[in-house]
Design an enzyme around this catalytic site. Structure first.
Site, PDB file in Angstrom:
ATOM      1  N   SER A  57      16.437   6.031   3.047  1.00  0.00           N
ATOM      2  CA  SER A  57      16.331   4.859   2.327  1.00  0.00           C
ATOM      3  C   SER A  57      15.520   3.878   3.213  1.00  0.00           C
ATOM      4  CB  SER A  57      17.979   4.257   2.041  1.00  0.00           C
ATOM      5  OG  SER A  57      18.256   3.793   3.418  1.00  0.00           O
ATOM      6  N   ASP A  58      15.379   2.560   2.635  1.00  0.00           N
ATOM      7  CA  ASP A  58      14.844   1.637   3.333  1.00  0.00           C
ATOM      8  C   ASP A  58      16.079   0.960   4.291  1.00  0.00           C
ATOM      9  OD1 ASP A  58      13.262  -0.118   4.941  1.00  0.00           O
ATOM     10  OD2 ASP A  58      12.075  -0.935   3.311  1.00  0.00           O
ATOM     11  N   TYR A  59      15.751  -0.166   4.935  1.00  0.00           N
ATOM     12  CA  TYR A  59      16.790  -0.637   5.638  1.00  0.00           C
ATOM     13  C   TYR A  59      17.997  -1.395   4.770  1.00  0.00           C
ATOM     14  CZ  TYR A  59      17.637  -3.354  10.072  1.00  0.00           C
ATOM     15  OH  TYR A  59      18.362  -3.856  11.421  1.00  0.00           O
TER      16      TYR A  59
END
Ligand code: BGC
Length: 733
Positions: free
Chosen positions: A244-246
Site C-alpha cells: 500500500s502507500d502510506y
C-alpha cells in the site's frame, strides 16, 4: 507457513516506518519497538543507517517465535546518498544507459545501508504542471516513461535491491492537478498512457508495486481488484509483492468505502499485500478471520475461510519476496561492520554531474549568448544563485544538503562572478513558511524590491553578461505541493522584466521541479531543473560549453499557467486548432498566437545544442506494407553543420488519421540518440511494425482489446514533437 499462526501471518503484512524520517498521512508513526518484540512486523522503511537496521533486525528475529526476519525499504527516487537530477529531469536526457547507471549507483548505495527494497521507480505519466509530483515522474509520454521504467528497474535490481513500480495507477492524472485527488479518465487513456510504464517495469522483472492514493473512475486504487489482481497480476503476469502507500488502506475510510473491517477486506481482496503505517490489517484481520464479514452498507461479504485464504495469499507473497531478496537465508547480510559513508564519493559526484548536464535543456540561445566565455564578467542575480539544499530537489531523504553545490560556486573559477539577490523567490511570507516545511531554504530579503532590482541592474552594468538563477524551491514541487499557477513566481518575473532593458545579454537558468510557463524575455534559457548534488556544476558545464547541451524536454512547457493539462499527443477535435486563435475553433481566447498547435511554449522533445543539426528529407524502403509480420524501414540523414560536437535525439512519431475512435494527434513511436562530430552526417533508421499501429478499445477494464485498422498512417521524423517532416504509408490487412 504451515507452522505459522494466524497472528504471525498477519504480522508479516505489517509495514512500519522506522521513525527516523518523516511522518505523513493519516496514521503517524507506529509503536515499532513493541511490534518487533511481538513478531508483528514484516518490513520497516525509512531506516537511516546500517547500525539501526541491524538493531531492528536482531530485535525482529528475537521477537519472532520462528525467527522470521524483516526486510528494509527506503525511498530512493533519484539517488540515495548521492542525489541525482529529478526523474522529470533525468528523463530529459533520453539516455537510458545513463538512467540505468544512476539507478545502479543509487541501488548500490542503498544496499550498503542495509536496504533491500526501494520505493522506485516512480513512473506516473503526468500531463499536469500543477501537480507537484511531476518532479518525480518521467514526464508526459508513455513510451519515454516505459523506457525509463525499464532502465531504472534494471539499474536498481542489478545492484541488488528490489524495485517498486509506483504509484499504481493514474496518480499523475489527479483532478485539477491537486495531489491525492481522484482521476477520472477514459479506460483507453488508462491503457494507452498510464499502464504501459507498469507493463514495461513488470517485463523488466520489477519485484514489487506500490498502489496509488487516488481513485480511478470512482474506485480507490487500494480497493481496485480489477486493476491489481485482474490487470497487473492477470493480464500483465506480475508475480511479486504489492504494498500500500502510506496509510493508503486507512484512507479507504475517508474515501467513503466504509469502516475499518470493510475497507481492510476490500484492500486485501484487491491484492494489497502489505499495509503501510496504518496498522489496519493488524487491527482488523484477526476478527475478520474468525467471523468473516457481511456488511450491507459497504456491499462487502466474505466468510472466515475466504479471509484466511486471502491472508495466506498475502503472507505467501511477503515471504516469497523475502526469500527472493535473500533475507530468509541471510538476515544480517550487509548489516555488519561500520555504517556506510554518507558522503558522495568523487566517482558518484562525477556521475551526478554528467547526469545533471545531460538533463538540462537549452530552450533558447539568441545571439548566441551561450556558451559563456571563460573569464567573462558575469552578474549572477536571482534568488537561487546561492541556493544549496534547493538544488537537491524533492526526494533526498538520505542526503546531506551541505554536499550540494551552488551555482555561484559552480561558476566561480570559470568567470568573474559578482552577485546580487535581485528578487525574492516568492512575495508571500506565508508561502515561504510552507516552502520551509522540511528545513529552511527560502529566506525573504526584507529590502524593498526596487532596491534589490537596482542592485541587480548595477551589477549588470559592470558585467558582460547577466545570468539569472530563477525558479522554484525544492518544496515547491513533490508530494502535496500542487500549484494553482505553474509559472515563474511574480517577483522573479518582475526581475526579468527589469533586466530586459539593461543593455546586456540575459541568460536565465531555471531550477525547478515542474514544467513552468516562462517569460520569453531572456536571450538564453537553460532549464536545469533541480539537478541534485552536482546540479549546479552540470548546469555550469553546459553554460560554459564544457558539456554540450543535449537534453530534450520530457514534458511540454506551457505558454501560460492556465493551459493545463497538456501534452504533445492532444486528441483531434471536430474543430481542430489552426495553430493560433480563430473564433469557433479549438483554442484559447486570451493566449497570443504561437507556433505550436498544442499551444505549449516549448514542445515535448525540444532542446537545442550549440551546433546546428540539419535534417534531410525522410525516406522509407516502401510506401506500402501488408499483414502483421511486415515492417517498413524509415530513415533520415542528420548532419552536424557546426564546429562543435552534438548529440541529437531523432524522434519518430506516428499518426493514425482514421480509426474507430478519436486518437492522439501523434504518438511517440521510437527515438534514437546519435553523437555527431562537427561536419558528420549519419543515417538514423527505425523499423515500423504493426505493434506501433495498435491501439486500445476499452469499454471497461475487463474488456480491453488491442486493434489496428488497415489504411493510411503518417510517420513523422524530426528533432521534437513540433518540427516534424512527414511520410504517408499504407498498411494493408
Ligand atoms: C508517498 C510514496 C512513498 C511513501 C513512503 C508516500 O507518502 O506517496 O511515494 O514511497 O510515502 O515514504
Amino acid at each position: 507457513m504451515r507452522e505459522m499462526t494466524l497472528a504471525e501471518k498477519i504480522g508479516q503484512l505489517n509495514l512500519l516506518p522506522a521513525g527516523e524520517g518523516l511522518a505523513t498521512g493519516a496514521g503517524g508513526g507506529g509503536p515499532l519497538g513493541r511490534r518487533l518484540s511481538e513478531g508483528a512486523v514484516g518490513c520497516v522503511f525509512g531506516v537511516k543507517s546500517r547500525t539501526s537496521a541491524r538493531r531492528m533486525q536482531e530485535a525482529a528475529i528475537a521477537g519472532h517465535r520462528l525467527g522470521v526476519p524483516l526486510f528494509f525499504a527506503e525511498d530512493v527516487i533519484h539517488g540515495h546518498r548521492t542525489v541525482f537530477p529529478l526523474p522529470v529531469a533525468l528523463a530529459c536526457s533520453w539516455d537510458m544507459d545513463l538512467v540505468e547507471t544512476t539507478a545502479s549507483w543509487a541501488g548500490a548505495e542503498a544496499r550498503a545501508d542495509g536496504i533491500h527494497h526501494v520505493y522506485a521507480p516512480m513512473i506516473d505519466v503526468s500531463r499536469d504542471p500543477r501537480w507537484g509530483r511531476v518532479a518525480e515522474s518521467p514526464g508526459e509520454d508513455p513510451l519515454l516513461a516505459s523506457r525509463y521504467a525499464q532502465a531504472m528497474t534494471k539499474g536498481l535490481q542489478g545492484a541488488g535491491v528490489a524495485a517498486c513500480l509506483k504509484h499504481f495507477v493514474a496518480y499523475g492524472a489527479p483532478q485539477s492537478g491537486r495531489d491525492y485527488d481522484n482521476a477520472t479518465l477514459a479506460w483507453e487513456d488508462l491503457f494507452e498512457s498510464y499502464l504501459p510504464p507498469f507493463a514495461a517495469g513488470v517485463a523488466a522483472k520489477a519485484a514489487s508495486v506500490m498502489v496509488a492514493f487516488n481513485a480511478v473512475n470512482k474506485l480507490p486504487m487500494h480497493a481496485h481488484e480489477a486493476l491489481i489482481e485482474g490487470w497487473l497480476r492477470g493480464a500483465c503476469g506480475f508475480d511479486g509483492l504489492v504494498v500500500s502507500d502510506y496509510t493508503g488502506v486507512r484512507e479507504l475510510q475517508a474515501h467513503g468505502l466504509g469502516g475499518r473491517a470493510a475497507t481492510v477486506l476490500r484492500a486485501l481482496r484487491a491484492g494489497v499485500d502489505m499495509d503501510m503505517v496504518g496498522e489496519d490489517y493488524l487491527a482488523a484481520l484477526p476478527a475478520l478471520a474468525e467471523d468473516g464479514i457481511d456488511c450491507a452498507e459497504s456491499g462487502v461479504r466474505a466468510t472466515a475461510g475466504e479471509v484466511r485464504a486471502l491472508i495466506d495469499r498475502a503472507c505467501r507473497r511477503v515471504l516469497t519476496f523475502k526469500d527472493r531478496a535473500g533475507v530468509l537465508d541471510d538476515p544480517l547480510r550487509g548489516l555488519d561492520g561500520p555504517d556506510a559513508s554518507p558522503v558522495p564519493t568523487p566517482a558518484g559526484r562525477r556521475l551526478a554531474r554528467r547526469a545533471a548536464a545531460a538533463s538540462a535543456v537549452l530552450l533558447k540561445n539568441d545571439g548566441p549568448v551561450l556558451p559563456l566565455r571563460k573569464g567573462a564578467r558575469i552578474a549572477l542575480v536571482g534568488p537561487l544563485a546561492r541556493a544549496r539544499a534547493d538544488m537537491l530537489g524533492t526526494w533526498a531523504v538520505a542526503a546531506d544538503p551541505a554536499h550540494a553545490v551552488t551555482l555561484e560556486e559552480a561558476m566561480t573559477g570559470r568567470a568573474q562572478v559578482r552577485l546580487a539577490h535581485g528578487a525574492n523567490l516568492v512575495d508571500e511570507s506565508w508561502l515561504a513558511d510552507r516552502l520551509n516545511v522540511h528545513g529552511r531554504t527560502v529566506d525573504l530579503d526584507p529590502r524593498p524590491e526596487t532596491a534589490m532590482i537596482a542592485e541587480a541592474l548595477d551589477r549588470a552594468r559592470e558585467a558582460d553578461v547577466v545570468v539569472a538563477a530563477l525558479g522554484e524551491a525544492k518544496e515547491h514541487a513533490g508530494e502535496s505541493a500542487s500549484r494553482l499557477s505553474p509559472d515563474l513566481p511574480l517577483p522573479q518575473s518582475r526581475l526579468l522584466t527589469a533586466l530586459r532593458d539593461c543593455g546586456k545579454p540575459v541568460v536565465a537558468v531555471i531550477f525547478a521541479g515542474r514544467p513552468l510557463a516562462l517569460p520569453d524575455t531572456p536571450d538564453a534559457i537553460l532549464y536545469a531543473w533541480h539537478g541534485g548534488v552536482e546540479g549546479a556544476n552540470g548546469a555550469a558545464d553546459v553554460l560554459f560549453g564544457d558539456a554540450e547541451p543535449a537534453g530534450r524536454l520530457s514534458v511540454t512547457l506551457p505558454a501560460h499557467p492556465g493551459q493545463t493539462p497538456l501534452w504533445h499527443g492532444a486528441e483531434a477535435t471536430g474543430r481542430p486548432s489552426p495553430g493560433g486563435f480563430r473564433k469557433f475553433l479549438t483554442g484559447w481566447l486570451d493566449l497570443p498566437d504561437g507556433p505550436d498547435p498544442t499551444g505549449g511554449a516549448w514542445p515535448f522533445g525540444f532542446g537545442l545544442g550549440y551546433a546546428p543539426v540539419r535534417y534531410g528529407p525522410p525516406a522509407a524502403d516502401k510506401a506500402q506494407a501488408q499483414g502483421e509480420a511486415d515492417t517498413i524501414r524509415v530513415w533520415v540523414d542528420v548532419s552536424n553543420a557546426g564546429d562543435r560536437p552534438a548529440v541529437e535525439t531523432v524522434q519518430l512519431y506516428l499518426s493514425d488519421p482514421v480509426a474507430r475512435i478519436t486518437r492522439p494527434g501523434r504518438q511517440l513511436a521510437d527515438f534514437r540518440r546519435v553523437a555527431l562530430a562537427p561536419g558528420e552526417t549519419r543515417r538514423v533508421a527505425f523499423e515500423v511494425g504493426v505493434a506501433m499501429l495498435r491501439y486500445v478499445i476499452a469499454p471497461s477494464p475487463e474488456t480491453v482489446r488491442r486493434v489496428w485498422d488497415p489504411g493510411e498512417f503518417i510517420l513523422h521524423l524530426g528533432p521534437n514533437s513540433r518540427d516534424l517532416q512527414s511520410l504517408q504509408v499504407r498498411w494493408l490487412a
